[in-house]
Design an enzyme around this catalytic site. Sequence first.
Site, PDB file in Angstrom:
ATOM      1  N   GLU A 264     -19.197  23.420   6.288  1.00  0.00           N
ATOM      2  CA  GLU A 264     -18.342  22.249   6.010  1.00  0.00           C
ATOM      3  C   GLU A 264     -18.814  21.475   4.778  1.00  0.00           C
ATOM      4  O   GLU A 264     -19.104  20.284   4.873  1.00  0.00           O
ATOM      5  CB  GLU A 264     -18.357  21.297   7.212  1.00  0.00           C
ATOM      6  CG  GLU A 264     -17.946  21.891   8.542  1.00  0.00           C
ATOM      7  CD  GLU A 264     -18.212  20.947   9.723  1.00  0.00           C
ATOM      8  OE1 GLU A 264     -18.860  19.887   9.539  1.00  0.00           O
ATOM      9  OE2 GLU A 264     -17.769  21.268  10.839  1.00  0.00           O
ATOM     10  N   PRO A 265     -18.906  22.103   3.625  1.00  0.00           N
ATOM     11  CA  PRO A 265     -19.398  21.365   2.458  1.00  0.00           C
ATOM     12  C   PRO A 265     -18.350  20.388   1.919  1.00  0.00           C
ATOM     13  O   PRO A 265     -17.160  20.701   1.888  1.00  0.00           O
ATOM     14  CB  PRO A 265     -19.671  22.473   1.429  1.00  0.00           C
ATOM     15  CG  PRO A 265     -18.743  23.581   1.810  1.00  0.00           C
ATOM     16  CD  PRO A 265     -18.562  23.503   3.307  1.00  0.00           C
ATOM     17  N   GLY A 266     -18.810  19.225   1.512  1.00  0.00           N
ATOM     18  CA  GLY A 266     -17.918  18.256   0.883  1.00  0.00           C
ATOM     19  C   GLY A 266     -18.404  17.956  -0.527  1.00  0.00           C
ATOM     20  O   GLY A 266     -17.913  18.509  -1.513  1.00  0.00           O
ATOM     21  N   ARG A 267     -19.424  17.111  -0.599  1.00  0.00           N
ATOM     22  CA  ARG A 267     -19.967  16.671  -1.878  1.00  0.00           C
ATOM     23  C   ARG A 267     -20.251  17.817  -2.849  1.00  0.00           C
ATOM     24  O   ARG A 267     -19.916  17.739  -4.027  1.00  0.00           O
ATOM     25  CB  ARG A 267     -21.278  15.914  -1.610  1.00  0.00           C
ATOM     26  CG  ARG A 267     -21.894  15.242  -2.812  1.00  0.00           C
ATOM     27  CD  ARG A 267     -23.306  14.745  -2.492  1.00  0.00           C
ATOM     28  NE  ARG A 267     -23.372  13.997  -1.255  1.00  0.00           N
ATOM     29  CZ  ARG A 267     -23.176  12.675  -1.166  1.00  0.00           C
ATOM     30  NH1 ARG A 267     -22.921  11.974  -2.232  1.00  0.00           N
ATOM     31  NH2 ARG A 267     -23.244  12.073   0.014  1.00  0.00           N
ATOM     32  N   ARG A 303     -20.274   3.619  -4.213  1.00  0.00           N
ATOM     33  CA  ARG A 303     -21.555   4.218  -3.857  1.00  0.00           C
ATOM     34  C   ARG A 303     -22.768   3.413  -4.332  1.00  0.00           C
ATOM     35  O   ARG A 303     -23.715   3.262  -3.568  1.00  0.00           O
ATOM     36  CB  ARG A 303     -21.641   5.669  -4.347  1.00  0.00           C
ATOM     37  CG  ARG A 303     -20.556   6.574  -3.746  1.00  0.00           C
ATOM     38  CD  ARG A 303     -20.743   8.041  -4.097  1.00  0.00           C
ATOM     39  NE  ARG A 303     -21.938   8.578  -3.499  1.00  0.00           N
ATOM     40  CZ  ARG A 303     -23.087   8.782  -4.102  1.00  0.00           C
ATOM     41  NH1 ARG A 303     -23.202   8.530  -5.395  1.00  0.00           N
ATOM     42  NH2 ARG A 303     -24.112   9.241  -3.450  1.00  0.00           N
ATOM     43  N   TYR A 307     -24.917   2.430  -1.144  1.00  0.00           N
ATOM     44  CA  TYR A 307     -26.124   3.231  -0.883  1.00  0.00           C
ATOM     45  C   TYR A 307     -27.177   3.115  -1.982  1.00  0.00           C
ATOM     46  O   TYR A 307     -28.047   3.981  -2.074  1.00  0.00           O
ATOM     47  CB  TYR A 307     -25.800   4.728  -0.816  1.00  0.00           C
ATOM     48  CG  TYR A 307     -24.593   5.187  -0.063  1.00  0.00           C
ATOM     49  CD1 TYR A 307     -24.483   4.982   1.313  1.00  0.00           C
ATOM     50  CD2 TYR A 307     -23.589   5.894  -0.705  1.00  0.00           C
ATOM     51  CE1 TYR A 307     -23.385   5.463   2.001  1.00  0.00           C
ATOM     52  CE2 TYR A 307     -22.491   6.383  -0.021  1.00  0.00           C
ATOM     53  CZ  TYR A 307     -22.397   6.163   1.341  1.00  0.00           C
ATOM     54  OH  TYR A 307     -21.322   6.654   2.011  1.00  0.00           O
ATOM     55  N   CYS A 334     -15.837 -10.253  -8.071  1.00  0.00           N
ATOM     56  CA  CYS A 334     -16.637 -11.445  -7.799  1.00  0.00           C
ATOM     57  C   CYS A 334     -17.610 -11.196  -6.652  1.00  0.00           C
ATOM     58  O   CYS A 334     -17.453 -11.733  -5.559  1.00  0.00           O
ATOM     59  CB  CYS A 334     -15.713 -12.604  -7.488  1.00  0.00           C
ATOM     60  SG  CYS A 334     -14.578 -12.878  -8.850  1.00  0.00           S
ATOM     61  N   GLU A 335     -18.574 -10.344  -6.895  1.00  0.00           N
ATOM     62  CA  GLU A 335     -19.642 -10.037  -5.942  1.00  0.00           C
ATOM     63  C   GLU A 335     -20.854  -9.652  -6.770  1.00  0.00           C
ATOM     64  O   GLU A 335     -20.725  -8.876  -7.730  1.00  0.00           O
ATOM     65  CB  GLU A 335     -19.305  -8.802  -5.074  1.00  0.00           C
ATOM     66  CG  GLU A 335     -18.113  -8.910  -4.178  1.00  0.00           C
ATOM     67  CD  GLU A 335     -18.394  -9.632  -2.875  1.00  0.00           C
ATOM     68  OE1 GLU A 335     -19.584  -9.851  -2.548  1.00  0.00           O
ATOM     69  OE2 GLU A 335     -17.416  -9.987  -2.202  1.00  0.00           O
ATOM     70  N   TYR A 362     -16.901  11.091  -2.608  1.00  0.00           N
ATOM     71  CA  TYR A 362     -17.120   9.764  -2.014  1.00  0.00           C
ATOM     72  C   TYR A 362     -16.952   8.683  -3.073  1.00  0.00           C
ATOM     73  O   TYR A 362     -17.693   7.703  -3.121  1.00  0.00           O
ATOM     74  CB  TYR A 362     -18.496   9.696  -1.335  1.00  0.00           C
ATOM     75  CG  TYR A 362     -18.661  10.798  -0.312  1.00  0.00           C
ATOM     76  CD1 TYR A 362     -17.949  10.762   0.879  1.00  0.00           C
ATOM     77  CD2 TYR A 362     -19.462  11.916  -0.557  1.00  0.00           C
ATOM     78  CE1 TYR A 362     -18.039  11.788   1.802  1.00  0.00           C
ATOM     79  CE2 TYR A 362     -19.555  12.948   0.364  1.00  0.00           C
ATOM     80  CZ  TYR A 362     -18.850  12.868   1.538  1.00  0.00           C
ATOM     81  OH  TYR A 362     -18.933  13.884   2.463  1.00  0.00           O
TER      82      TYR A 362
HETATM   83  C1  LIG Z   1     -18.947  14.232   5.789  1.00  0.00           C
HETATM   84  C2  LIG Z   1     -19.057  15.441   6.609  1.00  0.00           C
HETATM   85  C3  LIG Z   1     -19.247  16.690   6.008  1.00  0.00           C
HETATM   86  C4  LIG Z   1     -19.468  16.870   4.531  1.00  0.00           C
HETATM   87  O1  LIG Z   1     -20.708  16.407   4.134  1.00  0.00           O
HETATM   88  P1  LIG Z   1     -21.222  16.626   2.613  1.00  0.00           P
HETATM   89  O2  LIG Z   1     -22.530  15.956   2.589  1.00  0.00           O
HETATM   90  O3  LIG Z   1     -20.227  15.950   1.736  1.00  0.00           O
HETATM   91  O4  LIG Z   1     -21.307  18.091   2.372  1.00  0.00           O
HETATM   92  C5  LIG Z   1     -19.265  17.803   6.829  1.00  0.00           C
HETATM   93  N1  LIG Z   1     -19.111  17.696   8.174  1.00  0.00           N
HETATM   94  C6  LIG Z   1     -18.936  16.501   8.780  1.00  0.00           C
HETATM   95  C7  LIG Z   1     -18.778  16.451  10.251  1.00  0.00           C
HETATM   96  C8  LIG Z   1     -18.912  15.346   8.013  1.00  0.00           C
HETATM   97  O5  LIG Z   1     -18.756  14.167   8.637  1.00  0.00           O
END
Ligand SMILES: *Cc1c(COP(=O)(O)O)cnc(C)c1O
EC number: 4.1.1.20
Length: 407
Positions: A264-267, A303, A307, A334-335, A362
């Site tokens: 499940e890659p996102g970033r 971000r 973070y 204004c922060e 993100y």
């Molecule tokens: C956010 C998320 C991801 C993706 O995470 P990355 O750090 O962006 O790869 C995968 N699985 C779940 C359940 C998430 O909440």
Amino acid sequence: MKTIENIEFGQLAAQFGTPLYVYSENELTQAYARYQTAFVALNPLICYAVKANSNLSIIRHFARLGSGFDTVSGGEIARVLAAGGSADKIIFSGVGKSEVEIEFALNAGIKCFNVESLPELDRINAVAQRLGKTAPVSLRINPDVDAKTHPYISTGLKANKFGIAMADAEQAYRHAGSLHHLRIVGIDCHIGSQLMDLSPLIEACERLLQLTDRLAGQGIVLEHIDLGGGIGIAYQNEQSPDLAAYAAAVQTLLAGRPQSLVLEPGRSLVGNAGTLLTRVEYVKRGEEKNFVIVDAAMNDLMRPALYQAYHNIENAETSERQPVFLADIVGPICETGDFLARDRMISAQAGDLLLVRSAGAYASSMASNYNTRGRAAEVLVSGDKVRLIRPRETWEDVFASEKSVLA
Ligand SMILES: *Cc1c(COP(=O)(O)O)cnc(C)c1O
């Protein structure tokens, strides 16, 4: 002037205005191909985590490449379907799935619910029973490993809200097995985001496999193992994890097992494909600090404020111009927390274009309308082709759905 693929950033700013999110289609394709290549022997289902960047065109691009999708809300599932993703490659994660969302996902025919608690199992079973369906479920196990990342994006420790504790896992599977409208298909984990070290990921995989073996001993045989996402990217000049090494370790661990692999890659699929283009409004020099005030703000890119995240920021001109000075790069909101970078050496004059790098993940998906700022436009660049994938919101767009009622 610097370019993205074959297009100069200056041309994009002139055509679409700033702030502007710019994505390289080629970078998206290559990031996906890196996963495919590294994991080729395991033939995994790569489920792009939509929350990293949920623009319909980005989703559509990954769908075309054959990707599945990891989603965390009914809205994200609706987006994936609207973008042409197929339901049977959608995974539904998240700790707080509502009845409405569960019903929507069941009717759509998704691949799997990644379940995070016992009451969620009961709820999914009840909704499936009402609809006369059987829900495919995987249990998200919290393997209690330290992902060694920022605490806000660490999810695999006992103290986090995510997943089912390892100690409760077998009981949870037995409970799932007792519910007639559930079909147990897998096991999953996701221990955090922006991981720069592979060892916690590999340790989590080992723990999941030990559990899988114990379950098999009880007659519960799983179809897939889902290792989640979390692979980090280079924001400065750090070395991101070696996907081939990760794949090799996972391949060794999975050898001889019947389960298929889900990721499940996102970033790591979108982060370095995006740049936030912003224009310098003012340079404010002070006794203690200099401020470069730009037209992008924390509502566009949250971000740094959320973070303390670091993004490289550079002038869009190729030749390094003088003077270079130390400054905070801040937005108009204004922060005091509205900064994109602190204490950076930068060359910037009013009117210059700056590039905020690694802004594909993100970033636009976390944008808000705070201070009644319309969300930035987004464009996708491929070679010398540019396509607008989200028009800039107007001020009127921002409050269009509000009502001005009399007291
Ligand atoms: C956010 C998320 C991801 C993706 O995470 P990355 O750090 O962006 O790869 C995968 N699985 C779940 C359940 C998430 O909440």
